[in-house]
Design a protein around this motif. Structure first.
Motif, PDB file in Angstrom:
ATOM      1  N   THR A  45       0.788  -1.626  -0.044  1.00 47.72           N
ATOM      2  CA  THR A  45       0.582   0.062   0.259  1.00 47.72           C
ATOM      3  C   THR A  45       0.853   1.458   0.002  1.00 47.72           C
ATOM      4  O   THR A  45       0.398   2.496  -0.288  1.00 47.72           O
ATOM      5  CB  THR A  45      -0.995   0.172   1.219  1.00 47.72           C
ATOM      6  OG1 THR A  45      -0.661   0.254   2.837  1.00 47.72           O
ATOM      7  CG2 THR A  45      -1.703  -1.213   1.705  1.00 47.72           C
ATOM      8  N   PHE A  66      -7.913   1.445   0.476  1.00 51.79           N
ATOM      9  CA  PHE A  66      -6.845   1.695  -0.809  1.00 51.79           C
ATOM     10  C   PHE A  66      -7.332   2.803  -1.811  1.00 51.79           C
ATOM     11  O   PHE A  66      -6.246   2.727  -3.198  1.00 51.79           O
ATOM     12  CB  PHE A  66      -8.167   0.445  -1.437  1.00 51.79           C
ATOM     13  CG  PHE A  66      -6.746  -0.948  -0.785  1.00 51.79           C
ATOM     14  CD1 PHE A  66      -5.477  -1.253  -1.390  1.00 51.79           C
ATOM     15  CD2 PHE A  66      -7.805  -1.746   0.186  1.00 51.79           C
ATOM     16  CE1 PHE A  66      -5.231  -2.277  -0.725  1.00 51.79           C
ATOM     17  CE2 PHE A  66      -7.153  -2.913  -0.016  1.00 51.79           C
ATOM     18  CZ  PHE A  66      -6.016  -3.309  -0.022  1.00 51.79           C
ATOM     19  N   LYS A  67      -8.064   3.590  -1.482  1.00 50.80           N
ATOM     20  CA  LYS A  67      -8.002   4.967  -2.703  1.00 50.80           C
ATOM     21  C   LYS A  67      -6.665   5.947  -1.969  1.00 50.80           C
ATOM     22  O   LYS A  67      -6.489   6.361  -2.844  1.00 50.80           O
ATOM     23  CB  LYS A  67      -9.770   5.127  -2.633  1.00 50.80           C
ATOM     24  CG  LYS A  67      -9.498   6.472  -3.213  1.00 50.80           C
ATOM     25  CD  LYS A  67     -11.603   7.188  -3.127  1.00 50.80           C
ATOM     26  CE  LYS A  67     -11.803   7.871  -1.827  1.00 50.80           C
ATOM     27  NZ  LYS A  67     -12.970   8.151  -2.319  1.00 50.80           N
ATOM     28  N   ALA A  69      -4.400   4.743  -1.319  1.00 51.50           N
ATOM     29  CA  ALA A  69      -3.042   3.610  -1.069  1.00 51.50           C
ATOM     30  C   ALA A  69      -1.858   4.325  -2.061  1.00 51.50           C
ATOM     31  O   ALA A  69      -2.729   4.676  -3.519  1.00 51.50           O
ATOM     32  CB  ALA A  69      -3.104   2.210  -0.872  1.00 51.50           C
ATOM     33  N   LEU A  71      -0.406   1.381  -4.482  1.00 50.57           N
ATOM     34  CA  LEU A  71       0.017   0.142  -4.467  1.00 50.57           C
ATOM     35  C   LEU A  71       1.114  -0.362  -5.442  1.00 50.57           C
ATOM     36  O   LEU A  71       1.315   1.251  -6.383  1.00 50.57           O
ATOM     37  CB  LEU A  71      -0.954  -0.859  -5.451  1.00 50.57           C
ATOM     38  CG  LEU A  71      -2.365  -0.347  -4.995  1.00 50.57           C
ATOM     39  CD1 LEU A  71      -3.390  -1.532  -5.778  1.00 50.57           C
ATOM     40  CD2 LEU A  71      -2.388  -1.506  -3.135  1.00 50.57           C
ATOM     41  N   THR A  75       2.027  -5.545  -7.644  1.00 51.21           N
ATOM     42  CA  THR A  75       1.045  -6.202  -8.003  1.00 51.21           C
ATOM     43  C   THR A  75      -0.320  -6.827  -8.445  1.00 51.21           C
ATOM     44  O   THR A  75      -0.759  -8.173  -8.313  1.00 51.21           O
ATOM     45  CB  THR A  75      -0.651  -4.881  -7.127  1.00 51.21           C
ATOM     46  OG1 THR A  75      -1.007  -4.802  -8.113  1.00 51.21           O
ATOM     47  CG2 THR A  75      -0.064  -4.326  -5.581  1.00 51.21           C
ATOM     48  N   LEU A  94     -11.382  -3.252  -6.306  1.00 48.34           N
ATOM     49  CA  LEU A  94     -10.949  -2.551  -4.537  1.00 48.34           C
ATOM     50  C   LEU A  94     -11.532  -4.687  -3.898  1.00 48.34           C
ATOM     51  O   LEU A  94     -10.407  -4.623  -3.530  1.00 48.34           O
ATOM     52  CB  LEU A  94     -12.769  -2.423  -4.229  1.00 48.34           C
ATOM     53  CG  LEU A  94     -12.146  -2.353  -2.491  1.00 48.34           C
ATOM     54  CD1 LEU A  94     -11.235  -1.623  -2.319  1.00 48.34           C
ATOM     55  CD2 LEU A  94     -14.078  -1.531  -1.891  1.00 48.34           C
ATOM     56  N   GLN A  97      -7.902  -5.721  -4.541  1.00 50.92           N
ATOM     57  CA  GLN A  97      -6.878  -5.057  -4.026  1.00 50.92           C
ATOM     58  C   GLN A  97      -7.055  -5.570  -2.191  1.00 50.92           C
ATOM     59  O   GLN A  97      -6.481  -6.673  -1.974  1.00 50.92           O
ATOM     60  CB  GLN A  97      -7.030  -4.175  -3.879  1.00 50.92           C
ATOM     61  CG  GLN A  97      -6.984  -3.259  -5.543  1.00 50.92           C
ATOM     62  CD  GLN A  97      -7.219  -1.774  -5.722  1.00 50.92           C
ATOM     63  OE1 GLN A  97      -8.334  -1.355  -4.076  1.00 50.92           O
ATOM     64  NE2 GLN A  97      -6.978  -0.569  -6.161  1.00 50.92           N
ATOM     65  N   VAL A  98      -7.757  -6.166  -1.875  1.00 49.31           N
ATOM     66  CA  VAL A  98      -8.316  -6.915  -0.495  1.00 49.31           C
ATOM     67  C   VAL A  98      -7.991  -8.416  -0.649  1.00 49.31           C
ATOM     68  O   VAL A  98      -7.073  -8.084   0.216  1.00 49.31           O
ATOM     69  CB  VAL A  98     -10.077  -6.593  -0.356  1.00 49.31           C
ATOM     70  CG1 VAL A  98     -10.351  -7.208   1.756  1.00 49.31           C
ATOM     71  CG2 VAL A  98     -10.419  -4.792   0.418  1.00 49.31           C
TER      72      VAL A  98
END
Length: 122
Positions: A45, A66-67, A69, A71, A75, A94, A97-98
């Motif tokens: 993140t 996450f918005k 973060a 990344l 990833t 999203l 990402q989780v």
């Protein structure tokens, strides 16, 4: 692939602070450390220790977490099955990402070497 709209909405609204203690417990139970967990979280993140703590204190949703973060560019190298889904095939960004985070925590708890978890050889 089945419709996961309700699950996606539930994940978006869930707070990172509500799940974080479970991540800590999972890795510590398997002999890993909170510091290693934080290293994985920072890699994914971009949140350093203080930024991570702020996310927890502010009880931000996963959507906000996450918005805000940054990344890691690698990833896309996170692959495999978590919660019955192949992470590379998840359509909702999203949720994907989780699940990336879940996968990395799982790898840490299973004793995988840090350089493999952090996709260092790519």
């Amino acid at each position: 692939m089945k419709d996961t709209t309700k699950q996606d909405e539930r994940i978006a609204k869930m707070t990172f602070a509500s799940v974080y203690p479970h991540y800590v417990h999972k890795v510590e139970k398997k002999g890993r450390t909170k510091a290693e967990l934080h290293q994985v979280l920072e890699w994914l993140t971009g949140y350093d220790e203080s930024a991570l703590q702020k996310q927890i204190e502010d009880k931000v949703s996963f959507e906000t977490f996450f918005k805000n973060a940054s990344l890691h560019p690698n990833t896309h190298l996170i692959t495999g099955v978590i919660c019955g889904y192949r992470v590379e095939e998840i359509k909702t960004p999203l949720t994907q990402q989780v699940r990336y985070l879940d996968k990395l925590v799982d790898e840490l708890a299973k004793g995988r070497k840090m350089e493999k978890i952090l996709r260092s050889n790519a």
